[in-house]
Write an enzyme that holds these catalytic residues in place. Structure first.
Site, PDB file in Angstrom:
ATOM      1  N   CYS A  99      -5.522  -7.130  22.851  1.00 52.47           N
ATOM      2  CA  CYS A  99      -3.808  -6.461  22.863  1.00 52.47           C
ATOM      3  C   CYS A  99      -2.932  -7.691  23.029  1.00 52.47           C
ATOM      4  O   CYS A  99      -2.969  -8.562  23.792  1.00 52.47           O
ATOM      5  CB  CYS A  99      -3.706  -5.608  24.209  1.00 52.47           C
ATOM      6  N   CYS A 157       2.114  -6.055  14.628  1.00 51.65           N
ATOM      7  CA  CYS A 157       2.215  -6.127  13.318  1.00 51.65           C
ATOM      8  C   CYS A 157       3.485  -6.442  13.019  1.00 51.65           C
ATOM      9  O   CYS A 157       3.926  -6.318  11.691  1.00 51.65           O
ATOM     10  CB  CYS A 157       1.717  -4.774  12.732  1.00 51.65           C
ATOM     11  N   CYS A 161       4.061  -2.799  10.103  1.00 53.52           N
ATOM     12  CA  CYS A 161       2.816  -2.648   9.051  1.00 53.52           C
ATOM     13  C   CYS A 161       2.146  -1.240   9.630  1.00 53.52           C
ATOM     14  O   CYS A 161       1.173  -1.211  10.105  1.00 53.52           O
ATOM     15  CB  CYS A 161       1.848  -3.765   9.173  1.00 53.52           C
ATOM     16  N   HIS A 209       4.682  -4.663  26.151  1.00 54.65           N
ATOM     17  CA  HIS A 209       3.936  -4.696  27.356  1.00 54.65           C
ATOM     18  C   HIS A 209       4.693  -4.207  28.606  1.00 54.65           C
ATOM     19  O   HIS A 209       4.081  -3.586  29.570  1.00 54.65           O
ATOM     20  CB  HIS A 209       3.384  -6.087  27.517  1.00 54.65           C
ATOM     21  N   CYS A 259       4.987   2.161   3.892  1.00 53.05           N
ATOM     22  CA  CYS A 259       6.110   1.767   4.418  1.00 53.05           C
ATOM     23  C   CYS A 259       6.973   3.150   3.933  1.00 53.05           C
ATOM     24  O   CYS A 259       7.662   3.785   4.900  1.00 53.05           O
ATOM     25  CB  CYS A 259       7.107   0.609   4.104  1.00 53.05           C
ATOM     26  N   CYS A 317       1.046  -1.217  -0.013  1.00 54.42           N
ATOM     27  CA  CYS A 317      -0.111   0.096   0.125  1.00 54.42           C
ATOM     28  C   CYS A 317       0.872   1.060  -0.156  1.00 54.42           C
ATOM     29  O   CYS A 317       0.125   2.247   0.072  1.00 54.42           O
ATOM     30  CB  CYS A 317      -0.922   0.040   1.231  1.00 54.42           C
TER      31      CYS A 317
END
Length: 417
Positions: A297, A328, A222, A268, A65, A62
């Site tokens: 999450c 991602c 991503c 985390h 990046c 798409c």
């Protein structure tokens, strides 16, 4: 920007004498903008006679990046490439008005025809090939499900890869196939591949399909953080990461730089909502301020420095902005993260049942998260938290352990004290 290692530690070091380990620590602590500002004059000296050529190609993607790189801001991509003495010879997204025809007239020079330009720039060996986007192998190995200017992208990638000295795959599509390789009724028909992996399969990368052996660095995400792309290229250009000799030690099993995707650290650990997890307080609908575990999450499983590097000018990250981490950067994304916004397991951190954590007070919940909470990197507003007297500071994200498997502990040649 808090990093677990004070940025001031690196400002007075001799850049030219830095060993690889110290250099990588500086990358992790300073970020692209401060790194280039701190060592600007030294970088100029180091690159006085060296110019690095980059060829950047696009497949099934798409362009997110490249957009992430352009949105880096400080420094912007042109400033960074100028300081690193990088010559971006080919980048489809940034090319001007080019094509087989321009204003209705046949274009037969590389100045106007991008196909001719591409053929010219890959004739000379030794460039870094940056690959953005997955590579179609279907149908039946022909690659004809993606054709650019009458040529399959599979052939374009093969031609560019053959003369490259290094391939840097940026973004989830190029590294592991990404959404193009996600489970669907047409997945096998289209047969999109990553450069060295397809999802988590290291035997189905396009290089293996083509029988080409080249060193590869994967910058997952991503999209990827602009720092991850710029600083990786910078480390290679400046010779602080020697290709291919240093790659086995600086990359993880998925060929990602460990300084940005630390094997012993997860998002985390420094999530702004982490305190709510420790108290067993969870949001069940979007828009709240508590832990997002129940909303799917994936931060407890995701190895990246997002929580301390942060995005959007180093100010925010997905959980801070209200979205659960969807992991991602993981090799199996997106399939490994589905469903995105639902709790997909009944097991919490360190094997603890998440419902048990939610029912107990903070003291009991701290026992539940156990060692995981203890090893959390403590960073507040860019200042290191003081450790107990005589105790070594805990390992920060991006910092290599003193011993690497298969290698004696010790300093690299030229390592700083």
């Amino acid at each position: 920007m808090g990093r677990g290692i004070s940025p001031d530690r690196f400002k007075n070091l001799d850049f030219m004498k830095m060993g690889r380990r110290t250099f990588l620590k500086a990358l992790g602590a300073l970020g692209a903008s401060l790194f280039l500002q701190t060592y600007r004059s030294d970088i100029v000296k180091a690159l006085e006679f060296a110019e690095t050529r980059i060829v950047w190609i696009h497949g099934g993607e798409c362009t997110g990046c490249s957009e992430s790189l352009l949105n880096g801001g400080e420094p912007d991509v042109l400033q960074a490439f100028d300081r690193l003495n990088i010559r971006l010879e080919y980048h489809e997204l940034l090319l001007g008005q080019q094509g087989i025809y321009v204003d209705g007239e046949m274009a037969n020079t590389s100045e106007l025809n991008s196909e001719i330009l591409f053929e010219e720039v890959i004739e000379e060996e030794g460039y870094i090939l940056v690959v953005e986007g997955a590579i179609a192998n279907g149908p039946k190995g022909t690659g004809k499900y993606m054709i650019l200017g009458g040529k399959t992208y599979k052939d374009i990638f093969r031609e560019a890869a053959e003369n490259a000295s290094l391939i840097v795959a940026v973004g989830q599509c190029a590294t592991n196939g990404g959404v193009n390789s996600a489970d669907s009724e047409i997945k096998d028909l289209m047969d999109f591949r990553g450069v060295a992996f397809t999802m988590e399969d290291g035997e189905k990368g396009m290089l293996q399909e083509l029988g080409i052996e080249k060193p590869v660095i994967n910058i997952n995400g991503c999209p990827p953080h602009p720092d991850w792309m710029l600083l990786t290229l910078g480390a290679v250009v400046l010779g602080k990461i020697k290709v291919p000799d240093d790659l086995p030690e600086v990359l993880d099993e998925w060929l990602r730089p460990k300084v940005f995707f630390p094997p012993d650290y997860v998002i985390h650990d420094n999530c702004p909502r982490r305190g709510f997890y420790d108290k067993g307080e969870f949001d069940t609908v979007v828009g709240g301020e508590k832990c997002l575990w129940k909303l799917g999450c994936k931060a407890p499983y995701t190895h990246a420095d997002c929580a301390i590097r942060r995005w959007n000018g180093y100010h925010s990250l997905c959980p801070q902005s209200g979205s659960p981490c969807i992991s991602c950067v993981s090799p199996g994304f997106p399939d490994s993260s589905r469903p995105f916004f639902q709790e997909i397991e009944d097991v919490g951190i360190a094997g603890t049942n998440i419902d048990t954590v939610a029912k107990v007070a903070i003291g009991a919940s701290m026992l539940a998260v156990g060692a995981h909470a203890i090893r959390r990197v403590a960073v507040t507003e860019g200042k290191e938290t003081e450790e107990a007297p005589g105790k070594e500071p805990e390992q920060a994200p991006g910092k290599e352990p003193e011993e690497v498997p298969g290698r004696k502990a010790g300093k690299d040649e030229g390592e700083d004290q």
